[in-house]
Write a protein that holds these residues in place. Sequence first.
Motif, PDB file in Angstrom:
ATOM      1  N   ILE A 132     -29.664  14.203   6.915  1.00 47.83           N
ATOM      2  CA  ILE A 132     -31.029  13.708   7.075  1.00 47.83           C
ATOM      3  C   ILE A 132     -31.296  12.702   5.967  1.00 47.83           C
ATOM      4  N   GLY A 133     -31.660  11.489   6.350  1.00 51.74           N
ATOM      5  CA  GLY A 133     -31.772  10.412   5.380  1.00 51.74           C
ATOM      6  C   GLY A 133     -30.388   9.880   5.057  1.00 51.74           C
ATOM      7  N   ALA A 134     -29.648   9.523   6.101  1.00 55.60           N
ATOM      8  CA  ALA A 134     -28.227   9.177   5.951  1.00 55.60           C
ATOM      9  C   ALA A 134     -27.989   7.796   5.368  1.00 55.60           C
ATOM     10  N   GLY A 135     -29.034   7.009   5.201  1.00 59.64           N
ATOM     11  CA  GLY A 135     -28.854   5.675   4.630  1.00 59.64           C
ATOM     12  C   GLY A 135     -27.928   4.837   5.486  1.00 59.64           C
ATOM     13  N   THR A 136     -26.958   4.198   4.846  1.00 58.91           N
ATOM     14  CA  THR A 136     -26.014   3.341   5.562  1.00 58.91           C
ATOM     15  C   THR A 136     -24.727   4.081   5.920  1.00 58.91           C
ATOM     16  N   GLY A 137     -24.724   5.401   5.737  1.00 60.02           N
ATOM     17  CA  GLY A 137     -23.601   6.205   6.189  1.00 60.02           C
ATOM     18  C   GLY A 137     -22.542   6.502   5.156  1.00 60.02           C
ATOM     19  N   ALA A 138     -22.883   6.418   3.883  1.00 63.45           N
ATOM     20  CA  ALA A 138     -21.894   6.619   2.817  1.00 63.45           C
ATOM     21  C   ALA A 138     -21.237   7.994   2.897  1.00 63.45           C
ATOM     22  N   TYR A 139     -21.963   8.976   3.353  1.00 61.72           N
ATOM     23  CA  TYR A 139     -21.395  10.320   3.501  1.00 61.72           C
ATOM     24  C   TYR A 139     -21.075  10.629   4.971  1.00 61.72           C
ATOM     25  N   SER A 140     -21.953  10.249   5.877  1.00 58.59           N
ATOM     26  CA  SER A 140     -21.773  10.578   7.287  1.00 58.59           C
ATOM     27  C   SER A 140     -20.501   9.971   7.874  1.00 58.59           C
ATOM     28  N   ILE A 141     -20.247   8.710   7.580  1.00 57.21           N
ATOM     29  CA  ILE A 141     -19.094   8.028   8.176  1.00 57.21           C
ATOM     30  C   ILE A 141     -17.774   8.657   7.721  1.00 57.21           C
ATOM     31  N   PRO A 142     -17.534   8.873   6.412  1.00 57.44           N
ATOM     32  CA  PRO A 142     -16.293   9.544   6.008  1.00 57.44           C
ATOM     33  C   PRO A 142     -16.142  10.946   6.599  1.00 57.44           C
ATOM     34  N   LEU A 143     -17.244  11.697   6.697  1.00 57.10           N
ATOM     35  CA  LEU A 143     -17.161  13.037   7.284  1.00 57.10           C
ATOM     36  C   LEU A 143     -16.765  12.957   8.753  1.00 57.10           C
ATOM     37  N   ALA A 144     -17.297  11.966   9.467  1.00 61.35           N
ATOM     38  CA  ALA A 144     -16.915  11.777  10.868  1.00 61.35           C
ATOM     39  C   ALA A 144     -15.444  11.384  10.974  1.00 61.35           C
ATOM     40  N   LYS A 145     -14.985  10.549  10.048  1.00 68.43           N
ATOM     41  CA  LYS A 145     -13.567  10.152  10.043  1.00 68.43           C
ATOM     42  C   LYS A 145     -12.657  11.346   9.793  1.00 68.43           C
ATOM     43  N   GLU A 146     -13.155  12.326   9.047  1.00 62.78           N
ATOM     44  CA  GLU A 146     -12.367  13.534   8.768  1.00 62.78           C
ATOM     45  C   GLU A 146     -12.343  14.493   9.949  1.00 62.78           C
ATOM     46  N   GLY A 147     -13.104  14.188  10.981  1.00 62.62           N
ATOM     47  CA  GLY A 147     -13.068  15.001  12.183  1.00 62.62           C
ATOM     48  C   GLY A 147     -14.234  15.943  12.376  1.00 62.62           C
ATOM     49  N   TYR A 148     -15.210  15.911  11.477  1.00 58.93           N
ATOM     50  CA  TYR A 148     -16.365  16.785  11.632  1.00 58.93           C
ATOM     51  C   TYR A 148     -17.315  16.232  12.698  1.00 58.93           C
ATOM     52  N   ASP A 149     -18.039  17.132  13.345  1.00 54.97           N
ATOM     53  CA  ASP A 149     -19.084  16.774  14.299  1.00 54.97           C
ATOM     54  C   ASP A 149     -20.331  16.450  13.476  1.00 54.97           C
ATOM     55  N   VAL A 150     -20.698  15.161  13.414  1.00 50.51           N
ATOM     56  CA  VAL A 150     -21.739  14.696  12.502  1.00 50.51           C
ATOM     57  C   VAL A 150     -22.929  14.136  13.275  1.00 50.51           C
ATOM     58  N   THR A 151     -24.112  14.493  12.832  1.00 45.32           N
ATOM     59  CA  THR A 151     -25.348  13.876  13.317  1.00 45.32           C
ATOM     60  C   THR A 151     -26.044  13.229  12.123  1.00 45.32           C
ATOM     61  N   SER A 152     -26.443  11.978  12.274  1.00 45.05           N
ATOM     62  CA  SER A 152     -27.082  11.235  11.185  1.00 45.05           C
ATOM     63  C   SER A 152     -28.504  10.865  11.586  1.00 45.05           C
ATOM     64  N   ILE A 153     -29.445  11.154  10.693  1.00 47.56           N
ATOM     65  CA  ILE A 153     -30.849  10.798  10.900  1.00 47.56           C
ATOM     66  C   ILE A 153     -31.262   9.864   9.771  1.00 47.56           C
ATOM     67  N   GLU A 154     -31.821   8.710  10.125  1.00 50.45           N
ATOM     68  CA  GLU A 154     -32.243   7.738   9.113  1.00 50.45           C
ATOM     69  C   GLU A 154     -33.578   7.131   9.516  1.00 50.45           C
ATOM     70  N   LEU A 155     -34.497   7.067   8.563  1.00 51.09           N
ATOM     71  CA  LEU A 155     -35.846   6.545   8.814  1.00 51.09           C
ATOM     72  C   LEU A 155     -35.867   5.021   8.904  1.00 51.09           C
ATOM     73  N   VAL A 156     -35.140   4.354   8.005  1.00 48.88           N
ATOM     74  CA  VAL A 156     -35.221   2.893   7.870  1.00 48.88           C
ATOM     75  C   VAL A 156     -34.290   2.218   8.871  1.00 48.88           C
ATOM     76  N   GLU A 157     -34.847   1.405   9.741  1.00 42.51           N
ATOM     77  CA  GLU A 157     -34.073   0.777  10.816  1.00 42.51           C
ATOM     78  C   GLU A 157     -32.948  -0.096  10.270  1.00 42.51           C
ATOM     79  N   HIS A 158     -33.204  -0.806   9.188  1.00 42.87           N
ATOM     80  CA  HIS A 158     -32.192  -1.672   8.562  1.00 42.87           C
ATOM     81  C   HIS A 158     -30.962  -0.854   8.164  1.00 42.87           C
ATOM     82  N   ASN A 159     -31.189   0.273   7.517  1.00 39.91           N
ATOM     83  CA  ASN A 159     -30.067   1.145   7.124  1.00 39.91           C
ATOM     84  C   ASN A 159     -29.339   1.701   8.343  1.00 39.91           C
ATOM     85  N   LEU A 160     -30.119   2.109   9.349  1.00 47.53           N
ATOM     86  CA  LEU A 160     -29.525   2.691  10.552  1.00 47.53           C
ATOM     87  C   LEU A 160     -28.623   1.689  11.262  1.00 47.53           C
ATOM     88  N   ASP A 161     -29.038   0.437  11.304  1.00 44.73           N
ATOM     89  CA  ASP A 161     -28.217  -0.597  11.944  1.00 44.73           C
ATOM     90  C   ASP A 161     -26.871  -0.746  11.231  1.00 44.73           C
TER      91      ASP A 161
END
Length: 344
Positions: A132-161
């Motif tokens: 929650i508050g994933a920003g630009t994916g600094a943690y979510s993206i590597p966790l997804a690459k490791e094979g985890y089932d990841v859900t990312s929630i981000e408030l700021v549209e710029h970061n989400l893009d």
Amino acid sequence: MKRERIGPKIKKLRKSRALTQKQLADALGYSDKSMITHIEKGDSDMTYEKILLLLRTYALDANDLFDVNEIDKKIEEHKKEKEKAVVTSISDFYNQYDEDARLTRRNGQVEYLTTNKYIHQYLKKGDKVIEIGAGTGAYSIPLAKEGYDVTSIELVEHNLDILKSKITDDMNIKAHQGNALDLSRFEDESFDITLVLGPMYHLFTKEDKVKCLLEAKRITKKDGYILVAYCMNEGTIISYVFGANGLDDVKSKDLLTEDWHCKSDPKEIFELVRIEDIDEYNKDANLERIKIVATDGASRYIKDWLEKMDDHTFEQWIDYHLHTCERMDLIGATHHSLDILKKR
């Protein structure tokens, strides 16, 4: 709340208490009596804050001025305007801020490596993770690459893009725009680990922080973990107020309490807390702490030194930091902390 309704009632109240317009203006913090004249004539409205001050100062019941429906409507309008201002301020900040670059600088690397270490300490194979508050994916993206089932929630549209641009077909990751205070799209006990690594930086009331924790708790499975990041008060006092000669600035803006706790609001962007504040949030949310960690420790105090270190010396600093980051004498003065909680 219509002006023509409140004006005569303000005038009647003032006269019933034998107050002059100047006396009422002084009591409500207006610079001169002309504002009271305009309010009583219906030419100007009173702000929500001034109405509350009026009620408190003269021990009034709100129904003396408004009917219940009008009060509720005014409160809801004020709440929506305040929330809109917060989102706008945060969005404006992150639209101009390079979050990825922050974590590549050496003092940022310390925070990133430490946070990652503790995330993986509680992860198990097959876990479902939400950030929650994933920003630009600094943690979510590597966790997804490791094979985890990841859900990312981000408030700021710029970061989400930016986050979405990093997603590849082989990743099991879903990214949504959303608010940490409302996770109603998710059912109870949906995730094994919930990461709240940004929202507490930008929530400015205890009520909202506890609400954030309660939402995180609700969507986390029983015996699951919730990792919550905070910006700490003393790091800013030491490094900015004194280290960067910011004392006059914060004093002029009335941003310090008598005991040197920073006062924050949306225009200041970041909310700063102490360990005892975090303890209160956890108590109200009925969450059990496993441990709390100084994610950057003393690193930001010596950030210029860190940039000049050779690689071997920097590796030794990381080793030192990871061996000491759970020490309470460092946690109080760190710039960022990570509170690790368990849902029972």
